[in-house]
Design an enzyme around this catalytic site. Structure first.
Site, PDB file in Angstrom:
ATOM      1  N   THR A 121       0.877  -1.125  -0.134  1.00  0.00           N
ATOM      2  CA  THR A 121       0.024   0.082  -0.054  1.00  0.00           C
ATOM      3  C   THR A 121       0.798   1.215  -0.113  1.00  0.00           C
ATOM      4  OG1 THR A 121      -1.670   1.376   1.266  1.00  0.00           O
ATOM      5  CG2 THR A 121      -0.081  -0.510   2.624  1.00  0.00           C
ATOM      6  N   TYR A 145      -1.620   0.541  10.273  1.00  0.00           N
ATOM      7  CA  TYR A 145      -2.009  -0.508   9.031  1.00  0.00           C
ATOM      8  C   TYR A 145      -0.691  -0.240   8.268  1.00  0.00           C
ATOM      9  CZ  TYR A 145      -3.547  -1.114   4.191  1.00  0.00           C
ATOM     10  OH  TYR A 145      -3.835  -1.341   2.946  1.00  0.00           O
TER      11      TYR A 145
END
Length: 328
Positions: A121, A145
């Protein structure tokens, strides 16, 4: 049973990007075998190969599935991906995203599976010093995250250095849109992604949209993001699989369009596509939200022969709207 040179294990393949990648794999001649706990995935999205239900932390179950299907490689999507949730319960994220990946890698090593494509990501970059973002820019995540994904990238680097693994990490920006044939699409519970929330607000099936912050350091004060069609992401994963087949070591590629869109401009585009007003109000900024995130996709273009061909905003919105209308 499936031909070993054509089978790919897809962890998290019942999810949004995973299911679209399974369709792309099938179109490319592979058989995708989905491994998913279904805690957040959708069984109806598994259409192009068998579903094996299991948890990433269950190493014996993973080994049984690998032995049964003998995949040539793994595409690894299975992860939790809500930023706010990661900030309120970081251990939950590290256990699943990092610990689960380590369990998968142990099972792969035990069964002799050496190719891995990892769903990473742009959140690994944190708040970048400048945009567009290149792969060699510092990675300083600002939420658990993003940190969990960066940790996995480091694990993959170390495993490729020790031998026995060839890995590609795909750092993508804002996944959006839906399958053009409306066979599958975005269906999170809860839904946190901006485009389905904005479309739902326009349709009247979701509450009025909350825009988090109108005082960011951007031209109109709202966050800027690089939206990429989920079908373009799926194509990149298939191409990355070919890259792991012919290249040793670890590589990472950004996936995006190189063009940023502000939330305010996106709302205007949603209104143009749907013909409906998007009710919205401004709320406070969220922790962990950079003002702008835009990819430099040059490396993916050069190494994978990949280009975002379906990621213009109108196509993304039309496909997402058609999917929303169909599933209503």
């Amino acid at each position: 049973m499936y031909h070993e040179t054509k089978t790919i294990l897809v962890t998290g393949g019942a999810g949004y990007i995973g299911s679209h990648t399974c369709k792309a794999l099938a179109q490319a001649g592979y058989t995708p075998v989905v491994y998913d706990s279904l805690c957040r995935g959708n069984p109806w999205a598994v259409k192009w190969g068998p579903l094996e239900i299991g948890d990433l932390m269950d190493g014996e179950r993973l080994r049984d599935v690998l032995r049964a299907h003998r995949p040539v490689g793994v595409i690894h999507f299975a992860a939790f991906a809500y930023i706010a949730e990661s900030m309120s319960d970081p251990l939950f994220y590290y256990r699943n995203n990092v610990g689960g990946t380590m369990s998968l890698l142990r099972a792969m090593a035990a069964e002799g599976v050496k190719q891995l494509v990892f769903s990473s990501t742009c959140a690994t970059y944190g708040t970048p010093a400048s945009n567009p973002i290149r792969e060699d820019m510092p990675q300083n995540p600002i939420n658990p995250y993003g940190q969990s994904k960066l940790m996995v990238e480091q694990v993959l680097r170390d495993c490729t250095r020790s031998g026995g693994l060839k890995a590609v990490a795909l750092r993508y920006f804002n996944a959006a849109g839906a399958d053009a044939d409306c066979e599958i699409g975005e269906a999170h519970d809860p839904e946190t992604h901006l485009i389905p929330l904005a479309l739902g607000a326009a349709k009247g099936t979701a509450p009025a949209l909350t825009v988090f912050g109108d005082d960011h350091d951007t031209p109109d004060g709202t966050c800027i993001r690089d939206y990429i069609h989920v079908a373009d992401l799926a194509d990149a994963h298939v191409r990355a699989l070919g890259h792991t087949g012919g290249n040793d070591g670890f590589a990472a590629f950004n996936l995006g369009t190189g063009t940023g869109v502000s939330i305010k401009n996106l709302i205007t585009a949603v209104e143009e596509v749907t013909g409906c007003r998007v009710p919205f109000s401004y709320g406070p900024r969220r922790d962990g939200d950079p003002a702008a995130l835009v990819a430099d996709p040059t490396c993916a273009s050069e190494a994978l022969g990949w280009k975002a061909t379906q990621s213009d905003l109108q196509t993304i919105l039309r496909n997402a709207w058609a999917w929303m209308e169909r599933k209503a």
